[in-house]
Design a protein around this motif. Structure first.
Motif, PDB file in Angstrom:
ATOM      1  N   VAL A 103      -6.563  18.811   3.290  1.00 11.72           N
ATOM      2  CA  VAL A 103      -7.493  17.930   2.575  1.00 11.72           C
ATOM      3  C   VAL A 103      -7.749  18.469   1.169  1.00 11.72           C
ATOM      4  N   ALA A 104      -7.950  19.774   1.052  1.00  9.29           N
ATOM      5  CA  ALA A 104      -8.189  20.363  -0.267  1.00  9.29           C
ATOM      6  C   ALA A 104      -6.990  20.149  -1.188  1.00  9.29           C
ATOM      7  N   ALA A 105      -5.783  20.366  -0.663  1.00  9.53           N
ATOM      8  CA  ALA A 105      -4.577  20.178  -1.471  1.00  9.53           C
ATOM      9  C   ALA A 105      -4.396  18.718  -1.864  1.00  9.53           C
ATOM     10  N   GLY A 106      -4.674  17.816  -0.929  1.00  9.41           N
ATOM     11  CA  GLY A 106      -4.557  16.389  -1.236  1.00  9.41           C
ATOM     12  C   GLY A 106      -5.590  15.933  -2.236  1.00  9.41           C
ATOM     13  N   ALA A 107      -6.815  16.449  -2.127  1.00  2.00           N
ATOM     14  CA  ALA A 107      -7.866  16.072  -3.074  1.00  2.00           C
ATOM     15  C   ALA A 107      -7.544  16.576  -4.472  1.00  2.00           C
ATOM     16  N   LEU A 108      -6.978  17.780  -4.569  1.00  3.87           N
ATOM     17  CA  LEU A 108      -6.533  18.273  -5.869  1.00  3.87           C
ATOM     18  C   LEU A 108      -5.437  17.371  -6.436  1.00  3.87           C
ATOM     19  N   SER A 109      -4.527  16.925  -5.574  1.00  4.77           N
ATOM     20  CA  SER A 109      -3.477  16.010  -5.999  1.00  4.77           C
ATOM     21  C   SER A 109      -4.057  14.699  -6.528  1.00  4.77           C
ATOM     22  N   ARG A 110      -5.136  14.253  -5.920  1.00  5.03           N
ATOM     23  CA  ARG A 110      -5.758  12.995  -6.349  1.00  5.03           C
ATOM     24  C   ARG A 110      -6.363  13.111  -7.741  1.00  5.03           C
ATOM     25  N   CYS A 111      -6.764  14.327  -8.129  1.00  2.00           N
ATOM     26  CA  CYS A 111      -7.235  14.525  -9.502  1.00  2.00           C
ATOM     27  C   CYS A 111      -6.118  14.211 -10.489  1.00  2.00           C
ATOM     28  N   LEU A 112      -4.901  14.607 -10.157  1.00  2.00           N
ATOM     29  CA  LEU A 112      -3.745  14.278 -10.994  1.00  2.00           C
ATOM     30  C   LEU A 112      -3.470  12.779 -10.970  1.00  2.00           C
ATOM     31  N   LEU A 113      -3.434  12.193  -9.775  1.00  3.06           N
ATOM     32  CA  LEU A 113      -3.109  10.778  -9.657  1.00  3.06           C
ATOM     33  C   LEU A 113      -4.104   9.906 -10.411  1.00  3.06           C
ATOM     34  N   ARG A 114      -5.378  10.269 -10.362  1.00  4.04           N
ATOM     35  CA  ARG A 114      -6.398   9.473 -11.053  1.00  4.04           C
ATOM     36  C   ARG A 114      -6.173   9.431 -12.556  1.00  4.04           C
ATOM     37  N   ALA A 115      -5.571  10.490 -13.105  1.00  2.69           N
ATOM     38  CA  ALA A 115      -5.276  10.506 -14.545  1.00  2.69           C
ATOM     39  C   ALA A 115      -4.272   9.425 -14.924  1.00  2.69           C
ATOM     40  N   PHE A 116      -3.571   8.879 -13.919  1.00  2.44           N
ATOM     41  CA  PHE A 116      -2.581   7.836 -14.166  1.00  2.44           C
ATOM     42  C   PHE A 116      -2.958   6.521 -13.482  1.00  2.44           C
ATOM     43  N   GLY A 117      -4.233   6.385 -13.139  1.00  2.00           N
ATOM     44  CA  GLY A 117      -4.722   5.135 -12.572  1.00  2.00           C
ATOM     45  C   GLY A 117      -4.319   4.884 -11.137  1.00  2.00           C
ATOM     46  N   ILE A 118      -3.922   5.934 -10.412  1.00  4.00           N
ATOM     47  CA  ILE A 118      -3.522   5.797  -9.008  1.00  4.00           C
ATOM     48  C   ILE A 118      -4.698   6.231  -8.133  1.00  4.00           C
ATOM     49  N   GLU A 119      -5.160   5.337  -7.273  1.00  4.15           N
ATOM     50  CA  GLU A 119      -6.332   5.599  -6.435  1.00  4.15           C
ATOM     51  C   GLU A 119      -5.985   5.439  -4.961  1.00  4.15           C
ATOM     52  N   VAL A 120      -6.660   6.217  -4.120  1.00  2.00           N
ATOM     53  CA  VAL A 120      -6.400   6.228  -2.681  1.00  2.00           C
ATOM     54  C   VAL A 120      -7.677   5.859  -1.935  1.00  2.00           C
ATOM     55  N   PHE A 121      -7.564   4.950  -0.977  1.00  2.36           N
ATOM     56  CA  PHE A 121      -8.718   4.511  -0.189  1.00  2.36           C
ATOM     57  C   PHE A 121      -8.320   4.438   1.281  1.00  2.36           C
ATOM     58  N   GLY A 122      -9.092   5.107   2.143  1.00  2.00           N
ATOM     59  CA  GLY A 122      -8.809   5.080   3.571  1.00  2.00           C
ATOM     60  C   GLY A 122     -10.055   4.802   4.388  1.00  2.00           C
ATOM     61  N   PHE A 123      -9.859   4.347   5.616  1.00  2.95           N
ATOM     62  CA  PHE A 123     -10.992   4.020   6.487  1.00  2.95           C
ATOM     63  C   PHE A 123     -10.507   3.922   7.925  1.00  2.95           C
ATOM     64  N   VAL A 124     -11.449   3.828   8.849  1.00  2.00           N
ATOM     65  CA  VAL A 124     -11.126   3.639  10.262  1.00  2.00           C
ATOM     66  C   VAL A 124     -10.971   2.157  10.525  1.00  2.00           C
ATOM     67  N   ARG A 125      -9.798   1.773  11.005  1.00  3.47           N
ATOM     68  CA  ARG A 125      -9.516   0.363  11.287  1.00  3.47           C
ATOM     69  C   ARG A 125      -9.958  -0.023  12.695  1.00  3.47           C
ATOM     70  N   SER A 126      -9.739   0.862  13.686  1.00  2.00           N
ATOM     71  CA  SER A 126     -10.130   0.494  15.048  1.00  2.00           C
ATOM     72  C   SER A 126     -10.423   1.724  15.901  1.00  2.00           C
ATOM     73  N   VAL A 127     -11.322   1.526  16.859  1.00  2.35           N
ATOM     74  CA  VAL A 127     -11.632   2.501  17.906  1.00  2.35           C
ATOM     75  C   VAL A 127     -11.819   1.698  19.182  1.00  2.35           C
ATOM     76  N   GLY A 128     -11.037   2.012  20.216  1.00  2.89           N
ATOM     77  CA  GLY A 128     -11.081   1.186  21.407  1.00  2.89           C
ATOM     78  C   GLY A 128     -10.676  -0.237  21.054  1.00  2.89           C
ATOM     79  N   GLU A 129     -11.437  -1.207  21.523  1.00  2.00           N
ATOM     80  CA  GLU A 129     -11.158  -2.612  21.213  1.00  2.00           C
ATOM     81  C   GLU A 129     -11.824  -3.064  19.916  1.00  2.00           C
ATOM     82  N   ALA A 130     -12.701  -2.241  19.380  1.00  2.00           N
ATOM     83  CA  ALA A 130     -13.414  -2.602  18.148  1.00  2.00           C
ATOM     84  C   ALA A 130     -12.488  -2.451  16.945  1.00  2.00           C
TER      85      ALA A 130
END
Length: 360
Positions: A103-130
């Protein structure tokens, strides 16, 4: 280099509904040992230290030998691999605790990506039937971030969030565990990251390996994923159009009416958002243990028990976001890399300028 962003991602990884007691012990923050000066990287390797407060390997009262492997865990395979009947070393080394570093390495990578307008968004799509009933777009993802961060399960759909929490509660009462599906979107990738030339140069291959390399992940899909197998090709492939008004964007003006490919074709980004889903199985340590075998006596026994979560699906989503970001950044630097951010930006801008002039 945004240290507060990196620490924020580490905090999110420690959170989520259904986590166990360990998260109350650790307070993850990075300490930069090298590679950073005055908030900027200086072209030497970046070393980040995350202190582990709960290291107990030499305390046999806290970490006794474990001879009864847990079904679903690395215990049995690792013990046989290393020719021992004590699962302890295997289970400790196989622990998802190591994802804090990713996570730390990926977050550091995102600092670089943001300088070029690249953004990352994640979330939980499902748990059980929900299942979250949200459609993620380049226009609404910032608002969905707010809803996700207000959710105990990291789900941007309040109705699904409540159902997910209830399912996790039911598993806790049953001394069972819960898995789920997490989803990540990457916006702003230029066309052409990755390669079609070699199997290990394909960006979807790299991302897939990074995702299924997360502990307890058993599946990964891009865009439509397995649903594509149930449709004819005419309802799978994304038709291509051109909008001159978008010529200055990272997509160079090429547009699609759908994104069934999940932003990747032939192992390369195609200008659409990269969309990845990962499937995490329920955690292997159960409060009501399954049947196993004592490795010393070979007699039937209940599996061993270790301190564990009921569900770590929320944290898994944070890990997936950041391992994907790492792979995107790696492919980005392979194509546009240089010895400074200024040089990388020059290479990036020159590529886009040439691509907009096609045919040359």
């Amino acid at each position: 280099m945004d240290s507060e962003f990196i620490n924020g991602e580490l905090r999110r990884r420690q959170g989520g509904y259904g986590r166990g007691g360990r998260q109350k012990i650790e307070t993850d923050r990075v300490e930069f040992l090298s590679g950073v000066r005055l908030g900027k990287t200086i072209a030497s390797p970046v070393a980040m230290l995350i202190v582990n407060k709960d290291s107990r390997l030499d305390d046999l009262s806290a970490t006794p030998p474990l001879h009864r492997p847990r079904p679903g865990h690395a215990d049995l395979a690792g013990s046989i691999k290393w020719l021992t009947t004590d699962c302890r070393e295997t289970l400790e080394r196989a622990s998802a605790r190591e994802t804090a570093a990713r996570v730390a390495a990926g977050a550091l990578s995102r600092c670089l990506l943001r300088a070029f307008g690249i953004e990352v968004f994640g979330f939980v799509r499902s748990v059980g039937e929900a299942t979250a009933k949200v459609a993620v777009t380049a226009e609404n993802w910032n608002e969905l971030v707010k809803l996700r961060d207000a959710s105990d399960v990291y789900c941007p759909d309040p109705e699904a969030d409540a159902a997910m929490r209830e399912f996790i509660n039911q598993q806790k009462l049953a001394k069972d565990t819960a898995g789920g599906i997490v989803e990540t979107h990457v916006f702003g990738c230029p066309v052409g990251l990755g390669s079609c030339m070699t199997w290990d140069g394909r960006l979807d291959s790299r991302i897939a390996a990074a995702v299924v390399g997360i502990q307890a992940f058993k599946g990964v899909e891009f865009g439509l994923g397995f649903e594509a197998t149930r449709r004819p090709g005419s309802r799978v492939h994304d038709e291509i159009g051109y909008d001159a008004a978008l010529k200055e964007s990272a997509s160079l003006g090429f547009v699609r009416g759908s994104n069934n490919a999940g932003g990747l074709e032939g192992g390369m980004t195609n200008g659409m958002p990269v969309v990845v889903r990962g499937a995490m199985k329920p955690i292997s340590t159960l409060g009501k243990p399954l049947k196993s075998v004592d490795l010393n006596t070979k007699e039937s026994s209940e599996a061993g028990w270790e301190r564990s979560d009921i569900s770590a699906i929320s944290a898994a989503g944070v890990v997936m976001e950041n391992v994907i970001a790492f792979e995107i950044a790696r492919a980005f630097l392979e194509k546009f890399g240089g010895d400074s951010l200024t040089e990388v930006r020059s290479n990036y801008d020159q590529f886009l300028a040439l691509a907009r002039k096609l045919p040359l």
